[in-house]
Scaffold this motif. Structure first.
Motif, short mmCIF file in Angstrom:
data_model
loop_
_atom_site.label_atom_id
_atom_site.label_comp_id
_atom_site.label_asym_id
_atom_site.label_seq_id
_atom_site.Cartn_x
_atom_site.Cartn_y
_atom_site.Cartn_z
N TYR A 112 -25.24 35.14 35.89
CA TYR A 112 -25.84 33.85 35.55
C TYR A 112 -26.98 33.52 36.50
O TYR A 112 -27.01 33.98 37.63
N LEU A 113 -27.86 32.67 35.99
CA LEU A 113 -28.86 32.03 36.84
C LEU A 113 -28.54 30.53 36.80
O LEU A 113 -28.46 29.94 35.72
N ALA A 114 -28.33 29.94 37.97
CA ALA A 114 -28.05 28.49 38.02
C ALA A 114 -29.27 27.76 38.54
O ALA A 114 -29.89 28.17 39.52
N THR A 115 -29.63 26.67 37.86
CA THR A 115 -30.73 25.83 38.33
C THR A 115 -30.22 24.40 38.56
O THR A 115 -29.13 24.05 38.11
N GLY A 116 -31.03 23.61 39.23
CA GLY A 116 -30.63 22.25 39.57
C GLY A 116 -31.03 21.21 38.53
O GLY A 116 -31.02 20.03 38.84
N HIS A 117 -31.37 21.63 37.33
CA HIS A 117 -31.75 20.65 36.31
C HIS A 117 -30.61 19.65 36.10
O HIS A 117 -29.48 20.04 35.85
N ASN A 118 -30.94 18.37 36.15
CA ASN A 118 -29.90 17.35 35.95
C ASN A 118 -30.17 16.58 34.66
O ASN A 118 -31.13 16.85 33.93
N LEU A 119 -29.30 15.60 34.41
CA LEU A 119 -29.40 14.80 33.19
C LEU A 119 -30.76 14.12 33.08
O LEU A 119 -31.40 14.13 32.01
N SER A 120 -31.22 13.54 34.18
CA SER A 120 -32.51 12.86 34.17
C SER A 120 -33.64 13.81 33.80
O SER A 120 -34.53 13.47 33.02
N ASP A 121 -33.61 15.01 34.36
CA ASP A 121 -34.66 16.01 34.06
C ASP A 121 -34.64 16.38 32.58
O ASP A 121 -35.69 16.50 31.95
N LEU A 122 -33.45 16.60 32.06
CA LEU A 122 -33.34 17.09 30.69
C LEU A 122 -33.83 16.06 29.69
O LEU A 122 -34.51 16.40 28.72
N ILE A 123 -33.48 14.79 29.93
CA ILE A 123 -33.92 13.76 28.99
C ILE A 123 -35.43 13.53 29.11
O ILE A 123 -36.12 13.33 28.11
N THR A 124 -35.93 13.60 30.32
CA THR A 124 -37.38 13.48 30.51
C THR A 124 -38.10 14.60 29.77
O THR A 124 -39.07 14.36 29.04
N PHE A 125 -37.60 15.79 29.93
CA PHE A 125 -38.15 16.97 29.26
C PHE A 125 -38.13 16.77 27.73
O PHE A 125 -39.11 17.02 27.04
N ALA A 126 -37.02 16.24 27.24
CA ALA A 126 -36.88 16.03 25.80
C ALA A 126 -37.90 15.02 25.28
O ALA A 126 -38.57 15.27 24.29
N PHE A 127 -38.04 13.89 25.98
CA PHE A 127 -39.00 12.88 25.53
C PHE A 127 -40.43 13.40 25.59
O PHE A 127 -41.24 13.13 24.72
N ASN A 128 -40.71 14.14 26.62
CA ASN A 128 -42.04 14.70 26.77
C ASN A 128 -42.35 15.66 25.63
O ASN A 128 -43.45 15.66 25.07
N ASN A 129 -41.38 16.46 25.27
CA ASN A 129 -41.57 17.41 24.17
C ASN A 129 -41.67 16.71 22.82
O ASN A 129 -42.42 17.12 21.95
N TRP A 198 -39.36 5.32 33.61
CA TRP A 198 -39.06 4.47 32.47
C TRP A 198 -37.62 4.67 31.99
O TRP A 198 -36.89 3.72 31.71
N LEU A 199 -37.21 5.92 31.93
CA LEU A 199 -35.84 6.22 31.49
C LEU A 199 -34.80 5.66 32.45
O LEU A 199 -33.77 5.14 32.03
N HIS A 200 -35.10 5.71 33.73
CA HIS A 200 -34.15 5.17 34.71
C HIS A 200 -34.05 3.65 34.59
O HIS A 200 -32.98 3.07 34.78
N GLU A 201 -35.16 3.04 34.28
CA GLU A 201 -35.16 1.59 34.06
C GLU A 201 -34.28 1.24 32.86
O GLU A 201 -33.47 0.32 32.90
N LEU A 202 -34.44 2.01 31.82
CA LEU A 202 -33.65 1.82 30.61
C LEU A 202 -32.17 2.03 30.90
O LEU A 202 -31.31 1.26 30.43
N GLU A 203 -31.88 3.03 31.69
CA GLU A 203 -30.48 3.34 32.03
C GLU A 203 -29.86 2.19 32.84
O GLU A 203 -28.69 1.87 32.67
N ARG A 204 -30.66 1.57 33.71
CA ARG A 204 -30.13 0.44 34.49
C ARG A 204 -29.76 -0.72 33.57
O ARG A 204 -28.78 -1.40 33.78
N GLU A 205 -30.56 -0.88 32.53
CA GLU A 205 -30.29 -1.95 31.58
C GLU A 205 -29.14 -1.61 30.65
O GLU A 205 -28.34 -2.46 30.29
N LYS A 206 -29.10 -0.36 30.26
CA LYS A 206 -28.06 0.10 29.32
C LYS A 206 -27.37 1.34 29.87
O LYS A 206 -27.67 2.47 29.45
#
Ligand code: AMP
Ligand code: ZN
Length: 256
Positions: A112-129, A198-206
């Motif tokens: 395996y190759l393990a990376t440090g991608h976290n939830l915040s990264d993945l959602i940011t990546f998704a929105f950007n795409n 922006w996503l972190h702001e949203l997460e704080r609210e919801k």
């Protein structure tokens, strides 16, 4: 204590669910996430091979290397450093990193190759795409991406898949894990930085909305599972989505 248990439990759930065992190459960027990832995999007693890619970014790469080295010393590992291609943009850096990470893990015979991608990264990546209609990039939104040995593609695992930025940072601080605080100078202008705020702001609210996004986004992939088979790069023999892989294209462009 609560947070420690929570963070380790989330990582444990990824490892157990996917029955991760064998040799794991851990890509250390010098940042908090890959450091936490490495720390916890080691704590779980898994067989890990830490490595760092030198991207030669002025005013940034040196600190990243030093922090990666400090962590390896703390945990009693040798750090392998791979020389990357000198990069001058964020997108180029992404291509170079992905290529070298896979190649390193493949050559070391890692499972395996393990990376440090976290939830915040993945959602940011998704929105950007999503914003740029890069629908094919929704492949790989899972904690485990299976390997394809015939394409020299090593399985990828994201142990921090369910953890937010701030949870990873808090864990690193509690455990006194050395990590680089700086942001990459090439990434400062990237739209992803704003999207993440922006996503972190949203997460704080919801609270919980990021996890819900992740659940939805990872379903897109199932719907297009069968498409987009990879090729083998004509130049280097590593995986590619066209005849020649993006890395080799970059390399030949640099020479000309
Ligand atoms: P990034 O693309 O900077 O968001 O990083 C995502 C993941 O890729 C990190 O968590 C690391 O696991 C890995 N990574 C990033 N940069 C490096 C590097 N210079 N050397 C090794 N691994 C890296
Ligand atoms: Zn290639």
């Amino acid at each position: 204590m609560e947070l420690e248990k929570y963070v380790e439990g989330r990582v444990r759930s990824v490892i157990d669910k996917h029955e991760i065992k064998g040799k794991i190459a851990v890509a250390l960027s010098g940042g908090k996430d890959s450091a936490v990832c490495f720390y916890i995999l080691d704590k779980f007693g898994l067989e890990v091979v830490p490595f760092h890619i030198n991207l030669g970014i002025e005013g940034y790469s040196k600190e990243c290397y030093e922090k990666s080295l400090a962590l390896c010393k703390k945990l009693g590992y040798e750090l392998e450093v791979v020389e990357g291609m000198k990069v001058n943009s964020c997108s180029m850096c992404g291509t170079v990193k992905r290529y070298i990470m896979n190649k390193f893990a493949y050559e070391r015979g890692c499972d395996y190759l393990a990376t440090g991608h976290n939830l915040s990264d993945l959602i940011t990546f998704a929105f950007n795409n999503l914003a740029s209609v890069n629908i094919l990039n929704f492949r790989g939104m899972k904690p485990l991406l299976e390997g394809k040995p015939e394409y020299k593609m090593v399985a990828k695992i994201r142990p921090l898949y369910y953890l937010k930025d701030e949870e990873c940072r808090a864990y690193a601080n509690i455990k006194r894990i050395p990590y680089a605080e700086g942001k990459c100078p090439l990434a400062r202008q990237a739209p992803t930085v704003k999207i993440k705020e922006w996503l972190h702001e949203l997460e704080r609210e919801k609270p919980g909305i990021l996890l819900n996004f992740l659940k939805s986004f990872s379903k897109i992939e199932d719907k297009m599972r069968k498409e987009g088979k990879p090729n083998i790069c004509k130049v280097c023999g590593y995986p590619a989505y066209h005849d020649v892989c993006k890395f080799c294209k970059l390399k030949s462009r640099k020479k000309n």
